[in-house]
Scaffold this motif. Structure first.
Motif, PDB file in Angstrom:
ATOM      1  N   GLN A   6      -3.022 -16.522  -5.826  1.00 32.29           N
ATOM      2  CA  GLN A   6      -3.717 -15.442  -5.113  1.00 32.29           C
ATOM      3  C   GLN A   6      -5.037 -15.926  -4.539  1.00 32.29           C
ATOM      4  OE1 GLN A   6      -4.000 -12.404  -8.124  1.00 32.29           O
ATOM      5  NE2 GLN A   6      -1.944 -11.629  -7.717  1.00 32.29           N
ATOM      6  N   GLN A  34      -5.131 -17.582   4.316  1.00 33.70           N
ATOM      7  CA  GLN A  34      -4.991 -16.145   4.541  1.00 33.70           C
ATOM      8  C   GLN A  34      -3.742 -15.803   5.359  1.00 33.70           C
ATOM      9  OE1 GLN A  34      -7.778 -17.881   5.316  1.00 33.70           O
ATOM     10  NE2 GLN A  34      -9.463 -17.045   4.139  1.00 33.70           N
ATOM     11  N   HIS A  35      -3.296 -16.716   6.188  1.00 32.21           N
ATOM     12  CA  HIS A  35      -2.105 -16.474   7.008  1.00 32.21           C
ATOM     13  C   HIS A  35      -0.834 -16.328   6.155  1.00 32.21           C
ATOM     14  CE1 HIS A  35      -2.284 -20.817   6.397  1.00 32.21           C
ATOM     15  NE2 HIS A  35      -0.965 -20.817   6.567  1.00 32.21           N
ATOM     16  N   ASP A  67      -0.802 -14.395   3.418  1.00 32.22           N
ATOM     17  CA  ASP A  67      -0.886 -13.097   2.741  1.00 32.22           C
ATOM     18  C   ASP A  67       0.249 -12.174   3.188  1.00 32.22           C
ATOM     19  OD1 ASP A  67      -2.051 -11.198   1.002  1.00 32.22           O
ATOM     20  OD2 ASP A  67      -3.066 -10.250   2.703  1.00 32.22           O
ATOM     21  N   GLY A  68       0.971 -11.640   2.211  1.00 34.33           N
ATOM     22  CA  GLY A  68       2.037 -10.687   2.479  1.00 34.33           C
ATOM     23  C   GLY A  68       3.371 -11.313   2.861  1.00 34.33           C
ATOM     24  N   ARG A  69       3.461 -12.642   2.850  1.00 33.58           N
ATOM     25  CA  ARG A  69       4.693 -13.300   3.294  1.00 33.58           C
ATOM     26  C   ARG A  69       5.659 -13.601   2.153  1.00 33.58           C
ATOM     27  NH1 ARG A  69       2.790 -17.888   7.427  1.00 33.58           N
ATOM     28  NH2 ARG A  69       5.032 -18.286   7.488  1.00 33.58           N
ATOM     29  N   GLY A 121       6.395 -12.467  -2.431  1.00 31.58           N
ATOM     30  CA  GLY A 121       5.986 -11.699  -3.599  1.00 31.58           C
ATOM     31  C   GLY A 121       5.806 -12.621  -4.793  1.00 31.58           C
ATOM     32  N   GLY A 146      10.806 -14.878  -1.751  1.00 32.31           N
ATOM     33  CA  GLY A 146      10.892 -14.201  -0.474  1.00 32.31           C
ATOM     34  C   GLY A 146      11.885 -14.879   0.445  1.00 32.31           C
TER      35      GLY A 146
END
Length: 112
Positions: free
Chosen positions: A46, A54-55, A57-59, A61, A73
């Motif tokens: 994290q 940061q790129h 982030d969200g790509r 779990g 993922g």
């Protein structure tokens, strides 16, 4: 070979694995008063995403356990990049110390 292993579980579904307690920096983690478990490594992941990638982030779990860090993922490229970041930390005690110190300074709490 690095500390992480990227596998394809089903077509198009990937998991990045790190067996906790098997890295070159386990003694350093313990000396920093943390447990070298999957939850600690989730915190490191994290922090790496938040501060260096940061790129990502969200790509993917996270699904760590006591004995293993897991990220999962469908974005193989993102998981491979996270694996490279984690491999670098898992073999560099000074880098690990710097990440933990910066996390503490930011008020981040590791869930280990």
């Amino acid at each position: 070979m690095g500390a992480t292993n990227l596998i394809e579980l089903d077509p198009g579904k990937y998991s990045l694995l790190l067996n906790a307690g098997t890295t070159d920096v386990d003694d350093v983690i313990t000396s920093l008063r943390h447990e070298p478990n999957g939850y600690f490594w989730e915190g490191i992941a994290q922090r790496l995403v938040a501060t260096e990638a940061q790129h990502l982030d969200g790509r993917f779990g996270y699904d760590p356990e006591a004995g293993m860090f897991v990220a999962y993922g469908t974005d193989r490229e993102a998981l491979a990049e996270l694996g490279a970041l984690l491999d670098a930390v898992a073999s560099d005690a000074d880098r690990l110390r710097a990440i933990v110190a910066a996390a503490i300074a930011d008020g981040f709490e590791f869930d280990d």
